[in-house]
Design a protein around this motif. Sequence first.
Motif, PDB file in Angstrom:
ATOM      1  N   GLN A 287       0.948  -1.153   0.258  1.00 38.15           N
ATOM      2  CA  GLN A 287      -0.078   0.127   0.020  1.00 38.15           C
ATOM      3  C   GLN A 287       1.075   1.388  -0.107  1.00 38.15           C
ATOM      4  O   GLN A 287       0.150   2.250  -0.303  1.00 38.15           O
ATOM      5  CB  GLN A 287      -0.976   0.104   1.280  1.00 38.15           C
ATOM      6  CG  GLN A 287      -0.320   0.107   2.652  1.00 38.15           C
ATOM      7  CD  GLN A 287      -1.082   0.300   3.743  1.00 38.15           C
ATOM      8  OE1 GLN A 287      -2.319  -0.189   3.739  1.00 38.15           O
ATOM      9  NE2 GLN A 287      -0.790   0.895   4.768  1.00 38.15           N
ATOM     10  N   ASN A 288       2.193   1.278   0.317  1.00 40.00           N
ATOM     11  CA  ASN A 288       3.007   2.404   0.641  1.00 40.00           C
ATOM     12  C   ASN A 288       2.981   3.433  -0.612  1.00 40.00           C
ATOM     13  O   ASN A 288       3.021   4.408  -0.479  1.00 40.00           O
ATOM     14  CB  ASN A 288       4.063   1.945   1.054  1.00 40.00           C
ATOM     15  CG  ASN A 288       4.158   1.292   2.539  1.00 40.00           C
ATOM     16  OD1 ASN A 288       2.997   1.890   3.328  1.00 40.00           O
ATOM     17  ND2 ASN A 288       4.779   0.633   3.136  1.00 40.00           N
ATOM     18  N   PRO A 289       3.521   2.613  -1.892  1.00 41.16           N
ATOM     19  CA  PRO A 289       3.506   3.550  -2.940  1.00 41.16           C
ATOM     20  C   PRO A 289       2.248   4.249  -3.327  1.00 41.16           C
ATOM     21  O   PRO A 289       2.081   5.421  -3.686  1.00 41.16           O
ATOM     22  CB  PRO A 289       3.921   2.450  -4.113  1.00 41.16           C
ATOM     23  CG  PRO A 289       4.325   1.474  -3.386  1.00 41.16           C
ATOM     24  CD  PRO A 289       3.583   1.483  -2.123  1.00 41.16           C
ATOM     25  N   GLN A 290       0.953   3.549  -2.983  1.00 41.22           N
ATOM     26  CA  GLN A 290      -0.247   4.213  -3.114  1.00 41.22           C
ATOM     27  C   GLN A 290      -0.550   5.564  -2.090  1.00 41.22           C
ATOM     28  O   GLN A 290      -1.010   6.230  -2.780  1.00 41.22           O
ATOM     29  CB  GLN A 290      -1.448   3.181  -3.151  1.00 41.22           C
ATOM     30  CG  GLN A 290      -1.184   1.965  -4.060  1.00 41.22           C
ATOM     31  CD  GLN A 290      -2.328   0.870  -4.032  1.00 41.22           C
ATOM     32  OE1 GLN A 290      -3.016   0.783  -2.750  1.00 41.22           O
ATOM     33  NE2 GLN A 290      -2.555  -0.199  -4.704  1.00 41.22           N
ATOM     34  N   ILE A 291      -0.427   5.058  -1.058  1.00 39.97           N
ATOM     35  CA  ILE A 291      -0.472   6.201  -0.039  1.00 39.97           C
ATOM     36  C   ILE A 291       0.483   7.419  -0.568  1.00 39.97           C
ATOM     37  O   ILE A 291       0.263   8.682  -0.278  1.00 39.97           O
ATOM     38  CB  ILE A 291       0.162   5.676   1.120  1.00 39.97           C
ATOM     39  CG1 ILE A 291      -0.874   4.665   1.816  1.00 39.97           C
ATOM     40  CG2 ILE A 291      -0.094   6.751   2.289  1.00 39.97           C
ATOM     41  CD1 ILE A 291      -0.392   4.044   3.026  1.00 39.97           C
ATOM     42  N   LYS A 292       1.708   7.208  -0.800  1.00 40.11           N
ATOM     43  CA  LYS A 292       2.771   8.496  -1.331  1.00 40.11           C
ATOM     44  C   LYS A 292       2.002   9.087  -2.318  1.00 40.11           C
ATOM     45  O   LYS A 292       2.050  10.523  -2.457  1.00 40.11           O
ATOM     46  CB  LYS A 292       3.968   7.568  -1.723  1.00 40.11           C
ATOM     47  CG  LYS A 292       5.233   8.626  -1.449  1.00 40.11           C
ATOM     48  CD  LYS A 292       6.426   7.817  -1.697  1.00 40.11           C
ATOM     49  CE  LYS A 292       7.269   8.820  -2.394  1.00 40.11           C
ATOM     50  NZ  LYS A 292       8.379   8.010  -3.191  1.00 40.11           N
ATOM     51  N   HIS A 293       1.617   8.284  -3.425  1.00 40.58           N
ATOM     52  CA  HIS A 293       0.674   8.864  -4.452  1.00 40.58           C
ATOM     53  C   HIS A 293      -0.562   9.830  -4.093  1.00 40.58           C
ATOM     54  O   HIS A 293      -0.538  11.058  -4.565  1.00 40.58           O
ATOM     55  CB  HIS A 293       0.217   7.958  -5.522  1.00 40.58           C
ATOM     56  CG  HIS A 293       0.099   8.461  -6.843  1.00 40.58           C
ATOM     57  ND1 HIS A 293       0.041   7.441  -7.762  1.00 40.58           N
ATOM     58  CD2 HIS A 293      -0.444   9.659  -7.545  1.00 40.58           C
ATOM     59  CE1 HIS A 293      -0.308   8.422  -8.916  1.00 40.58           C
ATOM     60  NE2 HIS A 293      -0.461   9.630  -8.696  1.00 40.58           N
ATOM     61  N   LEU A 294      -1.219   9.339  -3.000  1.00 40.49           N
ATOM     62  CA  LEU A 294      -2.350   9.891  -2.679  1.00 40.49           C
ATOM     63  C   LEU A 294      -1.866  11.324  -1.773  1.00 40.49           C
ATOM     64  O   LEU A 294      -2.732  12.487  -1.803  1.00 40.49           O
ATOM     65  CB  LEU A 294      -3.131   9.124  -1.758  1.00 40.49           C
ATOM     66  CG  LEU A 294      -3.784   8.039  -2.357  1.00 40.49           C
ATOM     67  CD1 LEU A 294      -4.337   7.161  -1.315  1.00 40.49           C
ATOM     68  CD2 LEU A 294      -4.943   8.643  -3.209  1.00 40.49           C
TER      69      LEU A 294
END
Length: 419
Positions: free
Chosen positions: A113-120
């Motif tokens: 999930q971390n890359p997704q969180i970073k993107h958000l």
Amino acid sequence: MTFQSLGLIEVLLKAVRLQGYETPSPIQQKAIPPILEGLDVLASAQTGTGKTAGFTLPMLQILAKNPVPHRRPVRALVLTPTRELADQVYTNVKHYSKFLDLRAAVIFGGVNQNPQIKHLRNGVDILVATPGRLIDLENQGHLSLSKVEIFVLDEADRMLDMGFKRDIDKIRSLIPSRRQNLMFSATFSREIKSLAQTILLRPTLVEATPENTTVEAIKQEVYRVAKEKKTNLLIKLIKDGQWKQVLVFTRTKHGANNLCKKLESARISAMAIHGNKSQGARTKALAGFKNHDVRVLVATDIAARGLDIPLLPHVVNYELPNIPEDYVHRIGRTGRAGANGVALSLVCAEETSYLTSIEKLTKQRFKKEIVEGFEPDPNASTVPPKQGGGRQRRGARPSNKRQGSAGGGGNRSNNYRRR
Ligand code: ADP
Ligand code: MG
């Protein structure tokens, strides 16, 4: 009819031209104008008819016309049932928003999930998501849905099939009650209409293909064959016909895996795509199939619906679906975009009643063929196979909910406002 005449702005027309689209598809012609007007829309059209652009283009136009708010909160939320579909919608959004100052992100489960969180964290205007990961990240405080203006449910029928009703209810409680709602589906079942009633407000109903009709460009063939000879018949057909790209349907995940192994031993490259496969394996299978590294893609109904695999010359029903509507969806994978295709069904004795249901639904009687050496077994039982806890026939589920027409009533149901 042109995209321009639908009222789309020049930057979107330019993006559409880059995609090589010349005219809007029927569902696009019908859905885009009411969406641009800000209305709630319930749209249904067969798989492969361009529904994604049907909601994405007007959605982008609406977002682009309003100023971007400070910190870029999510203003459009698109829910899809699977990771592949989320990815496909996201890719569409990226293409069409090429010349716009809008940011998009896609989130789905099964990956870190971390890359997704970073993107958000940088702010996104459009979020494409599968329900599970969306709820997860919202719970953890990584995203807020309190500024959503446009809510889209894509492949809504499949969402219901996959049991996402509760998740959808949960997500609805996280977004503002004043918003534009769009629901897109391949089918128009009673369940879809009832879901629409709880989500949409006085929806405009648009339908592009008459339900349960099979496209004329698709040649349909039925082979009677003994159950245990199906695999060898399929191998023969693929080899003799020199088929390069075949989508094969089985009823179960187990059946899909088994068939793959047998094709591989016959030196036909094959991969399976179904719910038990990891994200990596599914992406790899789909990519391999699209670029012709994999000759046969074996899929279950749930895994295949909505997947964008253009221009398939051959679709094979290795096993007939027990839900006759699924037959229509399956064969809709060939003959797309004007190209001719062949849909071929291998039918053994125990599938006789499935075949009859399909003939009834599609209002046709098939000529049944037999290939020498692959004759049906005259002594085989015609009792249909047991359904191992899988999907039930649509519409057969008991429901004590009032079924209403989505088009008629203007009542916003109580739970619509639930926060
Ligand atoms: P659906 O959601 O109805 O199953 P998609 O949105 O995935 O269909 O579109 C199917 C394919 O048709 C995609 O490859 C898409 O790029 C293409 N397509 C969409 N609209 C058009 C159009 N107006 N002209 C030509 N091709 C189109
Ligand atoms: Mg779609």
